[in-house]
Design a protein around this motif. Sequence first.
Motif, short mmCIF file in Angstrom:
data_model
loop_
_atom_site.label_atom_id
_atom_site.label_comp_id
_atom_site.label_asym_id
_atom_site.label_seq_id
_atom_site.Cartn_x
_atom_site.Cartn_y
_atom_site.Cartn_z
N LEU A 255 0.96 -0.95 0.01
CA LEU A 255 -0.05 0.08 0.03
C LEU A 255 0.92 1.20 -0.02
O LEU A 255 2.11 1.00 0.39
CB LEU A 255 -0.70 0.07 1.15
N PRO A 256 0.30 2.28 -0.53
CA PRO A 256 1.33 3.69 -0.47
C PRO A 256 1.85 3.92 0.81
O PRO A 256 2.97 4.45 1.05
CB PRO A 256 0.44 4.58 -0.99
N GLU A 257 1.30 3.37 1.79
CA GLU A 257 1.66 3.82 3.30
C GLU A 257 2.33 2.67 3.89
O GLU A 257 2.87 2.74 5.12
CB GLU A 257 0.51 4.59 4.29
N GLY A 258 2.68 1.42 3.39
CA GLY A 258 3.32 0.52 4.11
C GLY A 258 2.82 -0.96 3.30
O GLY A 258 2.10 -0.99 2.26
N PRO A 269 -8.32 -2.95 1.92
CA PRO A 269 -8.30 -1.58 1.68
C PRO A 269 -7.74 -1.09 0.34
O PRO A 269 -6.82 -0.11 0.45
CB PRO A 269 -7.37 -1.20 2.96
N CYS A 270 -8.41 -1.33 -0.63
CA CYS A 270 -7.74 -0.85 -2.04
C CYS A 270 -8.91 -0.90 -3.08
O CYS A 270 -9.96 -1.73 -2.99
CB CYS A 270 -6.64 -1.78 -2.29
N ALA A 271 -8.68 -0.18 -4.00
CA ALA A 271 -9.88 -0.10 -5.04
C ALA A 271 -9.29 -0.37 -6.38
O ALA A 271 -9.85 -0.33 -7.32
CB ALA A 271 -10.21 1.37 -5.30
N CYS A 272 -8.36 -1.06 -6.44
CA CYS A 272 -7.79 -1.64 -7.85
C CYS A 272 -8.69 -2.69 -8.35
O CYS A 272 -9.17 -3.37 -7.40
CB CYS A 272 -6.26 -2.21 -7.51
N PRO A 273 -8.72 -3.01 -9.50
CA PRO A 273 -9.31 -4.09 -10.15
C PRO A 273 -9.40 -5.37 -9.29
O PRO A 273 -10.46 -6.08 -9.03
CB PRO A 273 -9.01 -4.38 -11.45
N VAL A 274 -8.09 -5.89 -8.99
CA VAL A 274 -8.17 -7.22 -8.03
C VAL A 274 -8.89 -7.01 -6.78
O VAL A 274 -9.97 -7.98 -6.62
CB VAL A 274 -6.55 -7.47 -7.66
N CYS A 275 -8.55 -6.07 -6.22
CA CYS A 275 -9.38 -5.90 -4.83
C CYS A 275 -10.81 -5.51 -4.90
O CYS A 275 -11.63 -5.81 -4.04
CB CYS A 275 -8.75 -4.89 -4.01
N HIS A 301 -0.33 -2.29 -9.39
CA HIS A 301 -1.42 -1.32 -9.47
C HIS A 301 -1.02 -0.15 -8.45
O HIS A 301 -0.87 1.19 -8.85
CB HIS A 301 -2.77 -1.63 -9.08
N VAL A 302 -0.73 -0.41 -7.35
CA VAL A 302 -0.32 0.37 -6.28
C VAL A 302 0.75 1.07 -6.61
O VAL A 302 0.88 2.50 -6.40
CB VAL A 302 -0.33 -0.45 -4.83
N THR A 303 1.86 0.44 -7.26
CA THR A 303 2.97 0.92 -7.53
C THR A 303 2.81 1.92 -8.50
O THR A 303 3.43 3.14 -8.45
CB THR A 303 3.96 -0.17 -8.07
N PHE A 304 2.00 1.82 -9.73
CA PHE A 304 1.80 2.61 -10.70
C PHE A 304 1.00 3.94 -10.25
O PHE A 304 1.13 5.01 -10.88
CB PHE A 304 1.57 1.98 -12.12
N VAL A 305 0.10 3.55 -9.48
CA VAL A 305 -0.92 4.67 -9.04
C VAL A 305 -0.03 5.71 -8.13
O VAL A 305 -0.25 6.84 -8.42
CB VAL A 305 -2.08 4.15 -8.09
#
Length: 625
Positions: A255-258, A269-275, A301-305
Amino acid sequence: MFEIRERDAAGRIGRLETAHGTITTPTVLPVVNPGHQDLPPVDIARLGAQAVITNSYIIHRTPRLRRRALEEGVHRLIGFPGPVMTDSGSFQMYEYGGRLDPLEIVAFQRDIGSDMGTILDVFSLDADRARAEREVAQTLERARDSAPLKGDMLLACTVQGGTYADLRLRCARELAGVEADLHPIGGVVPIMEQQGYGDLTAIIAAAKKGLPPHRPVHLFGAGHPLVFPLAVALGCDLFDSAAYAKYAQDGRLMLPEGTVRLAELEELPCACPVCSLHTAGELREMEPGERRAALARHNLHVTFVEMRRIREAIRGGWLWELVEQRARSHPRLLEALAVVQRKKRWLEQYEPVSKTRALLYTGRFSLHRPLIHRLHRRILDRYAFFFDRTLVVDEEGKPFTRRHPEWARLRANVLVRGPLGLIPLELEDMYPVAQSVFPETLDGPSRRVADSFSRRLLRRAPPVVGEAPGDAKDFDLRKIRAVADVQFGPGAGEALFSGEPEMVKSSATGKIRNVYCDRRHVASLRAGDGLFTLKLAGGQRLHAALPPPRLRVVLHPDAVPFVTEGKSVFAKFVVDADPQLRPYDEALIVDRQDGLVAVGQCRLNRQEMLAFDRGMAVKTREGGA
Ligand code: ZN
């Protein structure tokens, strides 16, 4: 092959040209294993990867892969048509030992068609100083020997030096003299594994100081989004991520924070297509291979977002805000901000002069931003007091004179006490005085920064009085002179506005918009940041009054006819420039004999103008002088 398109902090959005396409930086190169792949590179590209990195050492030592790579090229081998970077196996040598001919592996990368190949540097971490020095010397020797072998491949020469900042700096300076195209900062994975972000900051800063600014910098092995904002703000352009796959293998979500473990999650706790399409329970019940691929997708996804967010932060001028917000995710990142704050003099050289968005305070590190350091410096060095007495008042809303129009009529220098310290009344509209938001009460360390500046300003100010008579009528004139002095340097206000300046104000806001002298339009005061845009007539006045090199950008003779016509100045045609110029400062564009050719707005500082051979150095506003 590399140019800056947009910038904020010491970060930049760049264009890096390779034989297989152009990369927009900053970006992350996912690590692709040449042997087996949970996620095929075409899927990785769909998730946002512009380029990938693979290990030439593994290809080289595996006969089947080596044969195919030499016959079909590395792009076909891994199934990725875009830019491919290759690593050389330095990390494998460090971890597992072994022998590898340092020049053979560079030639091999060239022969398999790598777009960006890496030297076999010597990885020195946890080494004592003597060993670290030997290893830097060895790395430098290999870089020099590798350069003639690179062919059409871009060559990445790695900065080493362990945790010794002075060795990193020395290594970087020596590499500046090698025919390299980009520079990884190596040997930082163990530091990041221990979350030594303070050390990491010092290492990046040392390397960046020594490297030429026109070569992209790659933070080797930094694949967690947590460090991206900070590293980009310090000037890193490229990252690689094996972490997305390693964490997926390990059942962890970035996640962006850990990082969190799938096993411990009830909800995702993520809105990417997988989650969005699966619950935590469904992910847990997947077949291992399927789950690894799903988690890897999420991690990418998290990396590129986060990378997209960082690029937007650069475009919007809020990268420092993002860095400070992310630093709240981990105490070690807060330690890194303490290191950043000691580097503000260096960082100030790259910081844009103003931004389209207000400066937002996020906590005690905000007052140490390079932009505030510059504001304080420029006021101390450039502001000239108008009266022989000084009155100190407390800020009660901005702009200062809207609430207290009587302050403008006082026959005294009025200094307004606010979160940024004592600000001369005339600078009330100037970025970031008007364009900043602070909480009602400031924390102690921030107050100390503001107080220290205020004390220094008061030492230079005429005596402070309790009150002052009110019959001064020329506040507008004082205002344009003071802003010009602080923006362009001492004497600029006098030079620009001598005679009888005529001010045209906005009918909507009542603010000064355009200033004419002798019927000629000299400058416009921008509504957004309260700074001047220089017109040609204004440039002529500054040029006549201020000696070189002040505000000058000196053109190569070949470019003079084009810039006279109003074309912008490209970096390769800049011969010299005023070292005080900063990105988005107004500049006088002159020929070698100091004849004024045009006026414009800088996109680069002097060091960058001299180093880059691509991209715009100054956006010309008005030529034909
Ligand atoms: Zn997700």
